[in-house]
Design a protein around this motif. Sequence first.
Motif, PDB file in Angstrom:
ATOM      1  N   MET A  63     -38.400   9.185  30.580  1.00  0.00           N
ATOM      2  CA  MET A  63     -38.313   8.017  31.458  1.00  0.00           C
ATOM      3  C   MET A  63     -38.777   6.787  30.681  1.00  0.00           C
ATOM      4  O   MET A  63     -39.768   6.816  29.971  1.00  0.00           O
ATOM      5  N   ASN A  64     -38.080   5.724  30.843  1.00  0.00           N
ATOM      6  CA  ASN A  64     -38.365   4.472  30.176  1.00  0.00           C
ATOM      7  C   ASN A  64     -39.674   3.887  30.710  1.00  0.00           C
ATOM      8  O   ASN A  64     -39.982   3.975  31.887  1.00  0.00           O
ATOM      9  N   VAL A  65     -40.453   3.264  29.842  1.00  0.00           N
ATOM     10  CA  VAL A  65     -41.734   2.663  30.230  1.00  0.00           C
ATOM     11  C   VAL A  65     -41.512   1.566  31.275  1.00  0.00           C
ATOM     12  O   VAL A  65     -42.288   1.425  32.215  1.00  0.00           O
ATOM     13  N   ARG A  66     -40.430   0.843  31.142  1.00  0.00           N
ATOM     14  CA  ARG A  66     -40.140  -0.238  32.085  1.00  0.00           C
ATOM     15  C   ARG A  66     -39.893   0.327  33.484  1.00  0.00           C
ATOM     16  O   ARG A  66     -40.362  -0.232  34.469  1.00  0.00           O
ATOM     17  N   HIS A  67     -39.180   1.440  33.579  1.00  0.00           N
ATOM     18  CA  HIS A  67     -38.941   2.060  34.874  1.00  0.00           C
ATOM     19  C   HIS A  67     -40.238   2.584  35.477  1.00  0.00           C
ATOM     20  O   HIS A  67     -40.482   2.456  36.670  1.00  0.00           O
ATOM     21  N   TRP A  68     -41.073   3.171  34.636  1.00  0.00           N
ATOM     22  CA  TRP A  68     -42.355   3.686  35.103  1.00  0.00           C
ATOM     23  C   TRP A  68     -43.226   2.547  35.632  1.00  0.00           C
ATOM     24  O   TRP A  68     -43.818   2.650  36.698  1.00  0.00           O
ATOM     25  N   THR A  69     -43.270   1.437  34.886  1.00  0.00           N
ATOM     26  CA  THR A  69     -44.058   0.279  35.300  1.00  0.00           C
ATOM     27  C   THR A  69     -43.540  -0.280  36.619  1.00  0.00           C
ATOM     28  O   THR A  69     -44.326  -0.626  37.502  1.00  0.00           O
ATOM     29  N   ARG A  70     -42.240  -0.356  36.769  1.00  0.00           N
ATOM     30  CA  ARG A  70     -41.643  -0.847  38.010  1.00  0.00           C
ATOM     31  C   ARG A  70     -42.029   0.056  39.177  1.00  0.00           C
ATOM     32  O   ARG A  70     -42.353  -0.421  40.263  1.00  0.00           O
TER      33      ARG A  70
END
Length: 65
Positions: A1-8
């Motif tokens: 999973m992309n870090v940006r998706h996780w942060t979102r």
Amino acid sequence: MNVRHWTRGVRWVHWYLRELTGEAEYDRYCAHHRRLHPGAPLPSRREYEVLRTHHRENHPQSRCC
């Protein structure tokens, strides 16, 4: 999973929990109070909760159930 998706996802959960618990309501009240009464002192969170409770008791909303 992309870090940006996780942060979102984490931000969404944080927003949801603040809305669910009512924490965001106090923040909205403070912003509203600052706009209408610049320079006036803000009530503490506890004072706000007391004011909100009194208002709800004195202005009941009709409910169907």
